[in-house]
Each structure stands twice: as C-alpha cells, then as structure tokens.
Design a protein around this motif. Structure first.
Motif, PDB file in Angstrom:
ATOM      1  N   ARG A 201      19.366  -5.015 -21.061  1.00 40.87           N
ATOM      2  CA  ARG A 201      20.226  -3.858 -21.360  1.00 40.87           C
ATOM      3  C   ARG A 201      20.036  -2.772 -20.311  1.00 40.87           C
ATOM      4  NH1 ARG A 201      18.575  -3.665 -27.274  1.00 40.87           N
ATOM      5  NH2 ARG A 201      19.869  -5.246 -28.256  1.00 40.87           N
ATOM      6  N   ARG A 202      18.763  -2.537 -19.942  1.00 40.00           N
ATOM      7  CA  ARG A 202      18.470  -1.509 -18.933  1.00 40.00           C
ATOM      8  C   ARG A 202      19.104  -1.882 -17.597  1.00 40.00           C
ATOM      9  NH1 ARG A 202      12.734  -0.781 -21.028  1.00 40.00           N
ATOM     10  NH2 ARG A 202      12.025  -2.113 -19.338  1.00 40.00           N
ATOM     11  N   LYS A 203      19.013  -3.184 -17.260  1.00 43.06           N
ATOM     12  CA  LYS A 203      19.587  -3.631 -15.984  1.00 43.06           C
ATOM     13  C   LYS A 203      21.106  -3.474 -15.975  1.00 43.06           C
ATOM     14  CE  LYS A 203      16.174  -6.778 -14.003  1.00 43.06           C
ATOM     15  NZ  LYS A 203      15.969  -5.897 -12.852  1.00 43.06           N
ATOM     16  N   LYS A 204      21.753  -3.857 -17.101  1.00 49.56           N
ATOM     17  CA  LYS A 204      23.209  -3.731 -17.198  1.00 49.56           C
ATOM     18  C   LYS A 204      23.638  -2.272 -17.091  1.00 49.56           C
ATOM     19  CE  LYS A 204      24.342  -7.928 -19.772  1.00 49.56           C
ATOM     20  NZ  LYS A 204      24.654  -8.486 -21.104  1.00 49.56           N
ATOM     21  N   ALA A 205      22.798  -1.389 -17.628  1.00 49.57           N
ATOM     22  CA  ALA A 205      23.108   0.040 -17.585  1.00 49.57           C
ATOM     23  C   ALA A 205      22.774   0.646 -16.223  1.00 49.57           C
ATOM     24  CB  ALA A 205      22.345   0.770 -18.682  1.00 49.57           C
ATOM     25  N   GLY A 206      22.228  -0.188 -15.329  1.00 48.60           N
ATOM     26  CA  GLY A 206      21.878   0.289 -13.984  1.00 48.60           C
ATOM     27  C   GLY A 206      20.644   1.159 -13.960  1.00 48.60           C
ATOM     28  N   VAL A 207      19.755   0.984 -14.951  1.00 52.95           N
ATOM     29  CA  VAL A 207      18.530   1.785 -15.018  1.00 52.95           C
ATOM     30  C   VAL A 207      17.430   1.098 -14.203  1.00 52.95           C
ATOM     31  CG1 VAL A 207      16.746   2.741 -16.531  1.00 52.95           C
ATOM     32  CG2 VAL A 207      19.124   2.665 -17.298  1.00 52.95           C
ATOM     33  N   TYR A 208      16.873   1.817 -13.256  1.00 56.77           N
ATOM     34  CA  TYR A 208      15.787   1.270 -12.437  1.00 56.77           C
ATOM     35  C   TYR A 208      14.489   1.243 -13.235  1.00 56.77           C
ATOM     36  CZ  TYR A 208      18.626   1.574  -8.213  1.00 56.77           C
ATOM     37  OH  TYR A 208      19.603   1.405  -7.269  1.00 56.77           O
ATOM     38  N   GLN A 209      13.674   0.203 -12.973  1.00 53.22           N
ATOM     39  CA  GLN A 209      12.382   0.076 -13.659  1.00 53.22           C
ATOM     40  C   GLN A 209      11.249   0.113 -12.641  1.00 53.22           C
ATOM     41  OE1 GLN A 209      12.492  -3.130 -16.816  1.00 53.22           O
ATOM     42  NE2 GLN A 209      14.478  -3.477 -15.889  1.00 53.22           N
TER      43      GLN A 209
END
Length: 442
Positions: A201-209
C-alpha cells in the motif's frame, strides 16, 4: 523468609560467573574474543544478572564433554562456591550434553550466550509479532537440547533461561513442542502477509521507506526519536528496543517518508533468532534506503560494521541503497573522527545536534529523490508539462513570456523511465553546454 541481598521479594537473584573459551583459531584475534566477553557482561547486566567475575580458558578446541575441560570445570566450581554464585554463563553455544554434564558437576544454572540473548528478547518483546518470534526462536533452540535442560527448568527462583514459553510448555514432549512451532510459524506467516500488504500500500501510494539498521546500542532509537518525535523507549542497554517502530518524517521538500527502526545486530547473533526475526529484518529488504547507524565512539566499530554487513548479506539486503551514519561524534576526539572509514556514502553526526539532523534530512532526500533540476518548457507543450509533475516534486514554477520555468526535485526511478524526454529542456545542461562552447572558442 526475610529478603537478603541475594533476593528480591523472595525470588533468588542470578549471581553469575561468566566463562569464555578461547580456541587456537580465536587466539589469532584476541581483541575480538575480549570484545565478545565484554558484550557478554553487558548482555548479562541487561538481563538483570549480577556479574561477579569473568573467567577465560585457552584451549586448542572445545571439549566435547565439558566444553572447557575437566580441570577448568573444577576450578570454576571452586570459584562459584567462593563467590556464592548460582549461575554460570558461557560466551559460546553449548550442546545439551555439555549443559547436562556441567550442571551435574557444578550444581548451578548453566546458560550459554544464545539462551541469554533469547531471554533478553523475551523480556523486551511487547507486540504480538515480537512475542511470537521470540517464542519460536526459543523453542527452535531448546528442542534439540531438552535432555540437557533438567535442572534449568525446575531450579527455584526462575530468572534467566526460563522466561518466554515457560516451564509448563518446555517440559512437555518433543511432539507437542514441534506442534507449537508449526502453530507459531503459521501465526507468523499471517503477520508477514499483513506487513507485506502494508508495504505494498505504501509503495502504491508512492511513500518512500527508510530502514535504520546497525549494531545494538548504536543509537538507532535515539535517531528515530530525534528525527520524528517518536515515542520510543531509549536506554543505554543492549537490545533496549526490540519490536520494529515505524514513524513518518517530513523531508525538506515537504514530502513525507516512513522510517522504520529494526532490531539491533550483535556479534554471533543466534541463527534461530535471525530466522525467526526475518519478517522484521526484511523491512531492510523492502526499504528504498538503508541508514546504517554506527557508534563512532566504539573501539570495535569496524568489527561491528562488519557484523551488520554480514547480517544484511544473509538477508539479501546488501544491494539496497545505503548511507552510513556515523553517530555519537560528540563522544569522539578529533583524531578518532579522522580515523572513521570514508568508503561509500557517509555522514558524521550527533543525534542531539539540530544542524546535523538537518544535514541528515538533506542527505536522505538527495538519496531518495535525486537532484533538483530546472526545466524551461514552451507553454503549448502540455504533455511535457504534465510529465514534469509526474517525475518528481515541483518546488517552483513561473511564466517567462511564452515559456514555463520549473524547479523540480526529481524522483530518480521516474526520471530514468520517462524524464529523459525532458533532456532538451534541461536548463542546467544547456548552461553547461553553453559554458563548454565558450571555453572552446577561447
């Protein structure tokens, strides 16, 4: 019974002599053996053990029956009696037979390094995931050693070596324990699925980890707290925090990223533990950037860095983008700072310096987002203007006659995919080309 200095509310305290075997192979690096023993002291104190004395034995190889040899066992027995100790902790892993023989000869609780670390993890685990992983690691470790755990499980006072699954589970037969291990693995599988969904979900939202990794007590939790105002437990102890903590952080550009603090590494980290905590440690595998936090003030920092690199290799995370953060520079002399390794991307900071934290935020942004580019695009080129907004964060834009001027913090991956279509409109590249032509004409 009136409590003495050896009891707390009627419970017997662990008073221990620590023992290390230095084999011919280990003798080549005595500093490493000494560091391991000092770490064992810290581990024991972290577990709430009173350390009375340390003892080393130089031997060509481990004794299959007594580990340190029959003569040394007798010497250890006399020291335990003289010091009124009730526990012997060994810096290496013991077999079930060795535990049984040592226990029969010394009549005290026998604990090895792996069991001590597992015990600390049992104390520290707070989340459901952490508790499952610790119990799985403990049962995996104890299953082949059940025949050597007799008195350890029934000795009065509990203490180290009996936390976690507890006596009732450990004294049951192997079949029951294997069933429990299967059950825990199934539970952990569900946790991993849940964590994977969150990551996707974070990746789809373009959130960097970003993952914080490092040797235990390098200051990862402090850094997380300072960067994000996270409410995390901080203590000058080994494995002060165990469960992974994720918090959001705003970059200078205004973009939000997620930072995760992972469990600290240590020399000879038990294999059962690495296997059980793979779900947690794999946060590093999925991260867009790994911050390898190093305690600059540690005399053994090079060895600690090697241990972290080795664990990352085991996890398959060694190919991820990395930034080495030399922390605690406020505890170092100028000479010590000059000796710090300068290979690869690195930054020297104190987690308590706002200026240093600002530099770290900038470095994280540069690593994740790439560079800032300026584009001059004709106003009628709507497709290219849309592309500008897709390849990164537009920091500024303005009209200049028939053209639009953009200042963009580009996303490296997106720029590589389609940003090259804007190369002809790159202002900085155009200026460099013009400067080069002028130089040739002169």
């Amino acid at each position: 019974m009136k409590p003495t200095s050896h009891t707390v509310t009627g419970e017997l305290l662990d008073r221990a002599v620590l023992v290390s075997l230095i084999t011919q192979k280990q003798k080549k690096n005595e500093d490493l053996a000494e560091q391991s023993l000092q770490e064992l002291v810290q581990l024991a104190e972290t577990a709430g053990v009173e350390v009375l004395e340390t003892m080393t034995q130089n031997k060509e190889s481990a004794d299959s029956k007594w580990f340190i040899g029959k003569g040394k066992v007798e010497e250890l027995r006399l020291r335990l009696e003289a010091l009124d100790a009730n526990t012997a902790i060994f810096d290496q892993e013991l077999s079930g037979a060795q535990v049984r023989n040592l226990e029969a000869s010394l009549d005290v609780k026998i604990i090895d390094r792996t069991q001590l670390i597992l015990d600390i993890f049992a104390q520290r685990a707070k989340t459901r995931e952490g508790i499952i992983q610790v119990e799985l690691a403990q049962l995996s470790y104890l299953l082949p050693r059940l025949s050597g755990q007799g008195k350890n499980l029934s000795r009065l006072g509990g203490g180290i070596g009996t936390r976690g699954p507890g006596e009732s589970k450990l004294e049951t037969d192997r079949r029951h324990i294997r069933g429990r291990i299967d059950e825990l693995k199934a539970q952990l599988h569900e946790v991993v699925k849940h964590r994977t969904l969150h990551r996707e979900r974070r990746k789809k939202a373009g959130v960097y980890q970003v993952a914080l990794v490092g040797y235990t007590n390098a200051g990862k939790s402090t850094l997380l707290k300072q960067l994000t105002d996270a409410d995390v437990f901080i203590e000058n102890q080994l494995f002060a925090t165990l469960d992974p903590t994720s918090r959001s952080m705003e970059l200078p550009s205004g973009k939000e990223i997620v930072i995760t603090d992972t469990v600290g590494f240590i020399q000879n980290l038990p294999h059962d533990l690495v296997a059980s905590f793979r779900a947690t440690l794999e946060e590093a595998n999925e991260a867009d950037l790994i911050l390898h936090v190093v305690d600059s003030s540690s005399e053994m920092r090079e060895e600690q860095m090697r241990v972290v690199a080795q664990v990352l290799q085991e996890l398959g995370a060694h190919k991820q983008e990395q930034l080495t953060v030399f922390n605690k520079i406020d505890l170092c002399s100028q000479q010590e700072l000059e000796l710090l390794s300068t290979e690869g991307a690195f930054l020297k900071i104190s987690a308590y310096s706002e200026e240093d934290l600002g530099r770290l935020r900038d470095a994280i942004q540069d690593k994740l987002m790439g560079e800032t580019k300026r584009f001059r695009i004709p106003a009628e080129k709507g497709d290219l203007i849309s592309l500008v907004y897709r390849i990164g964060d537009v920091l500024d834009n303005e009209m200049d006659g028939e053209e639009m001027l953009f200042q963009v913090l580009v996303n490296k991956d997106d720029y590589e995919k389609s940003g090259y279509l804007l190369a002809a409109y790159d202002q900085d590249a155009a200026l460099q080309e013009q400067s080069g032509e002028e130089g040739e004409n002169q």
